[in-house]
Design an enzyme around this catalytic site. Structure first.
Site, PDB file in Angstrom:
ATOM      1  N   CYS A 135      30.294 -28.405  67.370  1.00  0.00           N
ATOM      2  CA  CYS A 135      31.211 -28.496  68.497  1.00  0.00           C
ATOM      3  C   CYS A 135      32.339 -29.496  68.214  1.00  0.00           C
ATOM      4  CB  CYS A 135      30.402 -28.859  69.744  1.00  0.00           C
ATOM      5  SG  CYS A 135      31.238 -28.598  71.319  1.00  0.00           S
ATOM      6  N   ILE A 136      32.508 -30.520  69.036  1.00  0.00           N
ATOM      7  CA  ILE A 136      33.553 -31.527  68.858  1.00  0.00           C
ATOM      8  C   ILE A 136      33.141 -32.621  67.877  1.00  0.00           C
ATOM      9  CG2 ILE A 136      32.789 -32.994  70.778  1.00  0.00           C
ATOM     10  CD1 ILE A 136      36.452 -32.198  69.724  1.00  0.00           C
TER      11      ILE A 136
END
Length: 216
Positions: A135-136
């Site tokens: 993800c991030i």
């Protein structure tokens, strides 16, 4: 049997760990015959979000305490992570990676990973051990390592920021992953692009299976 350290950042997508990503990661590690231990920094969250309303509250919460909500009280303090006991490192996504493990959410483009996270990334990297980020969370790797190749999906603003720091960003679909062979990194977009838990599972499943080929 391989052993993996997993770093969490609280409990809840908006102020901590993305819970679906965490559970799917633990499931796939177990399905691939990989032992794991979860860790989180013993510190206060940057802030607390009411997940029903998406609004900040006045509550004060601890990242380590909150992370233990996900793992049935099995998460240890990040300061106790002994790199010599693990074959790889995994960072799960959620805004906690950008708010608690770093100040990415608050201080772009001059963000940094917190010292504990920076140290653990550099130590695993210096010992030629694989690192996975969902993800991030690849922004943490970009804060701690030079000239790496990662994906955060297809967010052009974040991709441009990473490239301005000398990194290579590769667009990637939810069900796939990007490998930086030179730096031994594996990254996948998860909920940066995923619209369903099924999509996100496919990407995490493929990522952990690939990790297993590298550390088994």
């Amino acid at each position: 049997m391989p052993n993996v350290a997993i770093i969490l950042s609280g409990c809840g997508v908006y102020d901590g760990t993305e819970i679906n990503e965490a559970v799917l990661t633990l499931l796939e590690l177990e399905r691939n015959g990989i032992n794991y231990q979860t860790f989180a920094p013993d510190m206060l969250q940057a802030h607390t979000i009411n997940h029903a309303k998406g609004e900040a509250t006045q509550e004060t919460r601890n990242v380590l305490v909150e992370s233990n909500r996900i793992t049935r009280s099995e998460t240890g303090a990040l300061e106790d992570l002994d790199v010599s006991k693990f074959d790889a490192l995994v960072f799960v996504g959620g805004f906690g990676a950008a708010k608690n493990l770093s100040n990415f959410a608050f201080d772009q483009p001059h963000y940094q990973a917190i010292p504990q996270v920076n140290e653990v990334i550099q130590t695993f990297h210096s010992q030629n051990k694989w690192i996975v980020a969902l993800c991030i969370a690849p922004v943490l790797l970009a804060a701690s390592l030079p000239n790496i190749k990662v994906t955060i999906g297809n967010d052009q603003e974040i991709a441009s920021l990473l490239e301005s720091k000398g990194h290579t960003h590769v667009e990637c679909k939810t069900d796939n992953f990007v490998v930086d062979v030179t730096n031994q990194l594996i990254t996948t977009p998860a909920y940066m692009t995923g619209q369903s838990i099924k999509e996100v599972h496919e990407g995490i499943q493929a990522t952990i299976q690939h990790l297993g080929t590298k550390i088994s």
